[in-house]
Structure formats: structure tokens, C-alpha cells
Design a protein around this motif. Sequence first.
Motif, PDB file in Angstrom:
ATOM      1  N   HIS A   1      -3.280  -0.626  -7.504  1.00 58.47           N
ATOM      2  CA  HIS A   1      -4.442   0.183  -7.888  1.00 58.47           C
ATOM      3  C   HIS A   1      -4.026   1.623  -8.187  1.00 58.47           C
ATOM      4  CE1 HIS A   1      -7.777  -2.555  -5.991  1.00 58.47           C
ATOM      5  NE2 HIS A   1      -7.184  -3.083  -7.041  1.00 58.47           N
ATOM      6  N   MET A   2      -2.945   2.073  -7.554  1.00 64.08           N
ATOM      7  CA  MET A   2      -2.473   3.438  -7.772  1.00 64.08           C
ATOM      8  C   MET A   2      -1.670   3.549  -9.066  1.00 64.08           C
ATOM      9  SD  MET A   2      -0.047   5.820  -5.311  1.00 64.08           S
ATOM     10  CE  MET A   2       1.422   4.805  -5.500  1.00 64.08           C
ATOM     11  N   VAL A   3      -0.788   2.576  -9.353  1.00 66.67           N
ATOM     12  CA  VAL A   3       0.175   2.763 -10.441  1.00 66.67           C
ATOM     13  C   VAL A   3      -0.196   2.061 -11.748  1.00 66.67           C
ATOM     14  CG1 VAL A   3       2.102   3.155  -8.856  1.00 66.67           C
ATOM     15  CG2 VAL A   3       1.590   0.816  -9.619  1.00 66.67           C
TER      16      VAL A   3
ATOM     17  N   LEU B   1       9.770   4.313   8.940  1.00 68.48           N
ATOM     18  CA  LEU B   1       9.751   5.601   8.236  1.00 68.48           C
ATOM     19  C   LEU B   1       9.324   5.452   6.775  1.00 68.48           C
ATOM     20  CD1 LEU B   1      12.830   7.627   9.555  1.00 68.48           C
ATOM     21  CD2 LEU B   1      10.450   7.763  10.250  1.00 68.48           C
ATOM     22  N   PRO B   2       9.972   4.601   5.986  1.00 68.62           N
ATOM     23  CA  PRO B   2       9.545   4.481   4.592  1.00 68.62           C
ATOM     24  C   PRO B   2       8.102   3.995   4.459  1.00 68.62           C
ATOM     25  CG  PRO B   2      11.691   3.441   4.926  1.00 68.62           C
ATOM     26  CD  PRO B   2      11.139   3.736   6.277  1.00 68.62           C
ATOM     27  N   ASP B   3       7.707   3.074   5.345  1.00 70.36           N
ATOM     28  CA  ASP B   3       6.342   2.538   5.279  1.00 70.36           C
ATOM     29  C   ASP B   3       5.314   3.654   5.409  1.00 70.36           C
ATOM     30  OD1 ASP B   3       7.904   0.294   5.426  1.00 70.36           O
ATOM     31  OD2 ASP B   3       7.264  -0.292   7.424  1.00 70.36           O
ATOM     32  N   GLN B   4       5.564   4.577   6.349  1.00 73.24           N
ATOM     33  CA  GLN B   4       4.595   5.645   6.591  1.00 73.24           C
ATOM     34  C   GLN B   4       4.533   6.628   5.430  1.00 73.24           C
ATOM     35  OE1 GLN B   4       2.430   5.816   8.859  1.00 73.24           O
ATOM     36  NE2 GLN B   4       3.125   4.297  10.344  1.00 73.24           N
ATOM     37  N   ALA B   5       5.707   7.000   4.898  1.00 75.25           N
ATOM     38  CA  ALA B   5       5.713   7.935   3.776  1.00 75.25           C
ATOM     39  C   ALA B   5       4.990   7.341   2.573  1.00 75.25           C
ATOM     40  CB  ALA B   5       7.151   8.292   3.407  1.00 75.25           C
ATOM     41  N   PHE B   6       5.230   6.056   2.326  1.00 71.91           N
ATOM     42  CA  PHE B   6       4.584   5.380   1.198  1.00 71.91           C
ATOM     43  C   PHE B   6       3.071   5.291   1.424  1.00 71.91           C
ATOM     44  CE2 PHE B   6       6.404   2.195  -2.073  1.00 71.91           C
ATOM     45  CZ  PHE B   6       5.527   2.659  -3.041  1.00 71.91           C
ATOM     46  N   TYR B   7       2.681   5.000   2.666  1.00 75.67           N
ATOM     47  CA  TYR B   7       1.249   4.892   2.966  1.00 75.67           C
ATOM     48  C   TYR B   7       0.554   6.237   2.780  1.00 75.67           C
ATOM     49  CZ  TYR B   7      -3.033   3.713   5.484  1.00 75.67           C
ATOM     50  OH  TYR B   7      -4.348   3.498   5.825  1.00 75.67           O
ATOM     51  N   ASN B   8       1.193   7.325   3.240  1.00 79.12           N
ATOM     52  CA  ASN B   8       0.647   8.663   2.992  1.00 79.12           C
ATOM     53  C   ASN B   8       0.463   8.907   1.500  1.00 79.12           C
ATOM     54  OD1 ASN B   8       0.663   9.301   5.695  1.00 79.12           O
ATOM     55  ND2 ASN B   8       2.446  10.646   5.599  1.00 79.12           N
ATOM     56  N   LEU B   9       1.502   8.575   0.745  1.00 78.40           N
ATOM     57  CA  LEU B   9       1.498   8.828  -0.693  1.00 78.40           C
ATOM     58  C   LEU B   9       0.375   8.062  -1.386  1.00 78.40           C
ATOM     59  CD1 LEU B   9       2.915  10.113  -3.144  1.00 78.40           C
ATOM     60  CD2 LEU B   9       4.401   8.102  -3.206  1.00 78.40           C
ATOM     61  N   MET B  10       0.191   6.800  -1.013  1.00 75.92           N
ATOM     62  CA  MET B  10      -0.830   5.991  -1.678  1.00 75.92           C
ATOM     63  C   MET B  10      -2.239   6.464  -1.330  1.00 75.92           C
ATOM     64  SD  MET B  10       0.619   2.092  -1.859  1.00 75.92           S
ATOM     65  CE  MET B  10       0.796   1.847  -0.104  1.00 75.92           C
ATOM     66  N   ASN B  11      -2.394   7.074  -0.172  1.00 73.91           N
ATOM     67  CA  ASN B  11      -3.707   7.597   0.186  1.00 73.91           C
ATOM     68  C   ASN B  11      -3.991   8.938  -0.473  1.00 73.91           C
ATOM     69  OD1 ASN B  11      -5.367   6.044   2.431  1.00 73.91           O
ATOM     70  ND2 ASN B  11      -3.194   5.688   2.840  1.00 73.91           N
ATOM     71  N   ARG B  12      -2.920   9.710  -0.748  1.00 77.69           N
ATOM     72  CA  ARG B  12      -3.108  10.991  -1.423  1.00 77.69           C
ATOM     73  C   ARG B  12      -3.109  10.856  -2.936  1.00 77.69           C
ATOM     74  NH1 ARG B  12       1.316  12.793   1.652  1.00 77.69           N
ATOM     75  NH2 ARG B  12       0.752  13.888   3.576  1.00 77.69           N
ATOM     76  N   ALA B  13      -2.239   9.947  -3.420  1.00 80.07           N
ATOM     77  CA  ALA B  13      -1.982   9.789  -4.863  1.00 80.07           C
ATOM     78  C   ALA B  13      -1.426  11.075  -5.475  1.00 80.07           C
ATOM     79  CB  ALA B  13      -3.239   9.350  -5.613  1.00 80.07           C
TER      80      ALA B  13
END
Length: 797
Positions: A549-551, A619-631
Motif C-alpha cells: 500500500h505504501m510503494v 532491529l530492521p523490523d522496527q525501523a521498517f515498521y516506523n517507516l511504513m507508518n510515517r511514509a
Amino acid sequence: MKTLKKAAIIFLAFIFLLLTIAIVFSTRLKNRSLPDYNMNIELQGLEAEVKVYRDEYGIPHIYAKNEHDLYLATGYLMAQDRLWQMDLLRRVTLGRLSEIFGDKYIEIDLLLRSLRFSDKSKQIIHNSEEKLIKTLDAYTQGVNFYLEKSEGDLPMEFFLLGYQPERWENYHTLNLISYMAWDLKSGWNEFVLDRIAQVVDSTHYYELIPEMRFHSAYSFDRDKTELLSANKLTALSELENLGAGIFSGSNAWAVSAAKSSSGIPLLANDMHLALNIPGIWMQMHQVIEGELNVTGLLLPGQPFSIVGHNDSIAWGMTNTYVDNLDFYEEKINPEDSNQYLFNGEWKDFKVSEEMIKSKGGTKHKRFYRYNHRGPVVSEIKKVSDRVLTIRWIGDEESDEFRTIYYVNRAQNWNEFKDAFRSFRSISQNILYADRAGNIGIYCCAGIPVRKRDRALAILPGWTDEYDWQGLVPFDELPYEYNPDRGYVSAANNRPVDSTYPHHIGTWYAPPYRIGRIREMLESEDKLSIEDFRQMQKDQQSKFAETFLHMVLPAVEGYDDRSKQEQLALNILHGWDYSMLPDRAAPALCEFWSYYFFAGTFQDEMGAELFKDYLNVQGLPDQAFYNLMNRAESVWLDDISTATKEGLEEIAIRSFSKAMRELVNSYGADTSDWHWGNMHRITLKHPLSEVEALDKIFKFNRGPYVVGGSYHTVSPYRYRFFKPDQVFWGSSHRSIFDLSDWDKTCSVLPTGNSGICSSDHYCDQTEMYIHGEYHIDYFSFEEVKKHSKYEMEFIPAE
């Protein structure tokens, strides 16, 4: 010519003789410890006969007349099937791996010794109730009886590695429980994050840290959960490769009588860890007539069901992800390197000299230091510019052995809670169900009380400002009991919202699994055991749904697409986000998300640090999750280019890279991109690293085609980015039907036996891969009816 012919015949005969000898020898070696499950055995110390039935999977059902005999038989039977694994896990806790595997384990041994598992175990035994010590001693006696009786026929791993096992001591069992606490610790993330903080600014750094506002799927509903109070009550990847990893992730849920099709609760649990041979769990059923009837999963080396059910209750576990390990930087006296500053005074480190014996007999003298918090780890972790110590939950007072003893016997919610009061080092959300119709979940965790304004940094250690001030009392831990929604669930997600007065953790799993679990729990008014089976097998991904949905809009707005890229987009558009092995869409999504992640974060970190970052689970999971919520993110700009990129540019660029990689590796035909063509698991034995041994003894199983990923309810995590190296998943699948215990079902990834020539070595693997189960019979009538083997332990005269 006749002479040459005769010589050739003699030579071939000699070769044939050597091959015959080799085959006979290897067969004898493989079978040397293979037990006869139908042979009666005389044992010293037994007070009465013990009957043992085994089903078609070699799972023992033990019927004894008293506790002493039950646990003596348990020790013997466990050693019979898992002795080498028990010894391996014991060596982990004692820091004695170098003796059998060589010099590469010396530093790991030193780290493990610095954790002082044995010191705590001996203290627990010193403070234990007499009946618990008697239980522990009986189990120890059973293990040692097996060692004595099988001295010439030990498992072949001992022969291949060239050593003999030592006698089992009672504290070795408690060491294994303490090691579970170490394997469950949360906090090593800070070590890698500190390295990242040295190369990026604070804005970049804090975008890697989980944002709690995005974690709103709680395990405990604070609106409906009352906190109990006193006045209301009277390295380590090497260890994974050895199969010495314990819990990591997990799923568990239970539905109430009103939401169950049978009118009695159901409970499901699958704990996640590295998948190896032998598996970490052994299944066993233990009965003392009129006193105890319990079945479940036992850790080889300890005598109780860690997860399972008795005749009244069932329970399962999920990791709470408590922040229960802190790093401290110490200020060192420039005039005396063995002193550290604390509250204005120079204090001496305590020093322990360790003699580590390596394979071949070479002895290596090593030292580790520790202070009031714990061991110095910077020297062990090769950090040269600072002195770092750790404080971790395993050093706190706890008694998990007592807990598991009593929960095996608990008959109701209050007895269940009382059992878990001493369960502090191994922080878990424990799910509960009983035959009276009740369900619940309790956060049974050792949660440190300390200042948290520098929560994710290496803390200054020169004062007591950031020292622990104790643990949150058991009566103040979150719980739920019979919630109105009709179910309880946990999948390593955030336990409570910000109104809870104590800090629990930071590195919770993104809510992909828990979101999907609750979606399925709420899809039907009533659920059956078959529904639970389908849930545990589910591979629909909330991560894939969120990521695409993001990309996708960015790539859809890009006109310069090739025909093949358009075909790939069409595949994704028609996808329901199920990570099934016979579909191309999962491969497209996983490759795209990897290149998107690498394109976002690698340029700032650098290749080497980024690789280390990827290998720290969470670690990667959290950074990616932050990114997808911020976009949006400061990380999206590629600093290696002159232009400033954003989400759209990274999405398009990473899509093109993913397409090129798929075409180069698997061809232009998208039908060859099926996820199962690249996503596979091989279950490995530690000794299979020597390829010749694996060919002779067939230690390993696989490769097997699997679906899913780390973000699906049925999880299969692979090493980034090597999808054919799946190494982690459900260590078991268990479904407890409280309406009829004889309908309870489970499956292991391997089997109950650790002996590679046994019929039960990996006899559950095919079932596990295909999402099937076996019944765990519980009533005596069904146990006897479905028994394949029968034997008795007889008191020796």
C-alpha cells in the motif's frame, strides 16, 4: 596378464572388504545407543514398578505410584533419547564448548562463564523446599542410572567428538532453566545501536527506535484489566547453530466457552526459535494415579512440562520482550585499570581466573571481571575504547523450577498465579484456560524498576542514577481474566498502553502476527479445533499488505515501465497477501521490500555495519515498521547521489533492482518465481558441518519447500537476504481442547528421539512441513489403545 588379473581381483576384494567393514562399523555406530522400547529395566532406588507406554511417535506415557519413581524414570527415559543434546546444553551453561568443538568457542565459553549460571542454581537449591530437592535428585539419579547402564553404548556423537559424558549433577538441571533466561534477554540491540549512533546524527538514530504510538495492539486491555494490589490479595549465532537457542518469538491465543464451538475453552500455542536437529522440545506424559496427570513439552535436561496441560488447566507462553538487560559504561581509574568510579569512590573489579580447556587438551588461561552490576563484556566483545558492564535479569532472585513444578499441578486460576509468583528471570505472557470455562493471560515477568530517560543508550555507570531499584511486584503486573471479548491473545506485541506506570520494554514485535490472529479470532462467532489448526498454518501477511500500500502507487505512477515490470505489477495487484509457496507474488514482495530497505538505510550506515544491523533480530523490523507508518524519513535520501530522493524514487529504484535480481537468478518466466523455489529449510544437526559425516549418517533433513516469512502467523525466518536459508520458526504447534483432552493435538519440527537411526528421529517433520498434527492421547484407555511399545521399570533387588 594372469598376474595383473589376479592382482586386480585381490585389490577389488580388498576394497570390497574395506567397504563392508566401513558399512558394518558405521551401522553399528549409528545403532549403538538405539533403545529397545519394549525391554523391561531394573533400576536401583525404585520404590515400586513404573509402567511406560509409547505411542507410534515414541512419546512416553509414564505411570508411577509416587513422585520419586516418576522423576527417576523421567530422567532415565530422557537420557535414553536425548543424552548428547542434554550434555551439549549442559556444556553451554558451564562454558565448556571448547573442549569438544575447539578454539573458536573459547571466547563464547568465557562469556557464558561470566554469567555464573551455576552460582545461581546452587543458591536456588539451597533455598528450595525439601520436596523440590527430592524431585530434582530423583531426576538426576535417573539420568546417571542411564549413564551407568549404557557406558559402552553411548550416542555416537560422543564417539565422533572423542569424549565421555560426565555424571549429571542436580544443579545442571537448574542451569538449563537459567540459560533460558539468557536466551530470552532483551537488550543486545543497544550494543549495535550504539555503533550506529557513532556514524549518524540523532535524527537518523531516533528513527530506528520503535515509536510506541504505532504499537497499539496490546496484549492486555487496560480499560478492562485491573491491576492486582497487595491489599486485594491474601553471541551468539554460534549457539543457535548448535541448537542451543531457546525462545524468541511466539504466538498464543485462547477462546472462552462462549466463543468455542464445544462450549469449553480452546488454547493454542507455538513458540518460535531456531530450527535444528535435535529439536529443543521432548514430548512426555507423566502420571501419578490420584495425584498428577500432566503432559506437554519438556526441555531435555529438566523434568517438568514447560508448556502443556494437566487434567484441569492448559497453559502456553509468549515472550514479553522485557527490557531486562542494560549496558553501563564504567569510568576507569587512570592509575589502576582494575578500578571503576562509583558514587565518587574508586571500587575494585572482582576478577575470576578461568582455565578453558580446548579440544586436544590445550589449556587457555582467561580472566573476566565483574562489579556490583555484572560482568565486564567489552573485553569479551572486543570493544577496546570503553569498559562496558551489563546488568541482566538472570542475576535477580527467582525460582522457575518451583514455578513449573507447581503449575504442572495447578487446578485453577489462583493456583496458576501462585505458581508463577517466582517466575521472574524468564519473562513471559502466560495464557491460561481451564475446564471450568475460564480463560486468562498474566504477564509473568521480571520488570526492572529504574530510571528510563536514556532508555536506549549505553548508560553512564559512575553513579547509581541508572541502577536497578528492584523489580515490579507480581501483584502489579498486567493480567486479564475472562475478558468480555471472549478471547486472549499475544504474539510478542506491546503488552499495555502508556497509562501503565512501569516501563516494560521497547523492542516488541510489529503487530503483523497479532493483527492477523485477531482478525481470524473475530471472523467467526464460535471457533473449533479445526479453525485453530487453520490459524496456526496461516501465512497471510499484514506486512505485505502494509508495504505494498505504501510503494505500489509510486511505481504505478512511473510511466517508463517494461512489459515484464508491468506483468509483475499485475501479479501483485491480484494478490491476497498469502505467502504460499506456489505463488510468485510473495517472492516479488520479499525481494522488493529487501531492496527498498537496503536502499533506505545502507548508504548512511555503510555496508559492514548495515550487515551487522540486519543480523540483529528485531532491529530492521522496527525501523521498517516506523517507516511504513510515517511514509517519510530522513533515511530516504540516498547520500551517495547528488540529488535528494524521497519515497517515490526509492520505491521505483528498489522495484527495478528486485526485478533484475529475480530475472538474473530465476529467469524471465514469472512462473519460475514461485516463493517455494527459493524459500526452503534444511533441518541441521550440529555435526553435519562435517559434510562427510552427514553423508554417512544422514544427520540432516531437507531441504523442504515452505511458505510464509517472519511476519506471518506460521513463521519461517531466513537469513537476510538468503531465502533458501530458513533457520527459524515454530518449535512446536500445540492445540489444547479442554472439552476432551483426547482431542488435543500437536506436532514437532523433528521428533522425540535425538538418535539419528531411530524411527522417531524426525518422524514428525513431514507432518510439520505440511501443517498436520498428531493426537496427544491423555486418558489411560486411549493411551493404552494407541500404544506401540510397552515396558516396565522394575525395582532392583
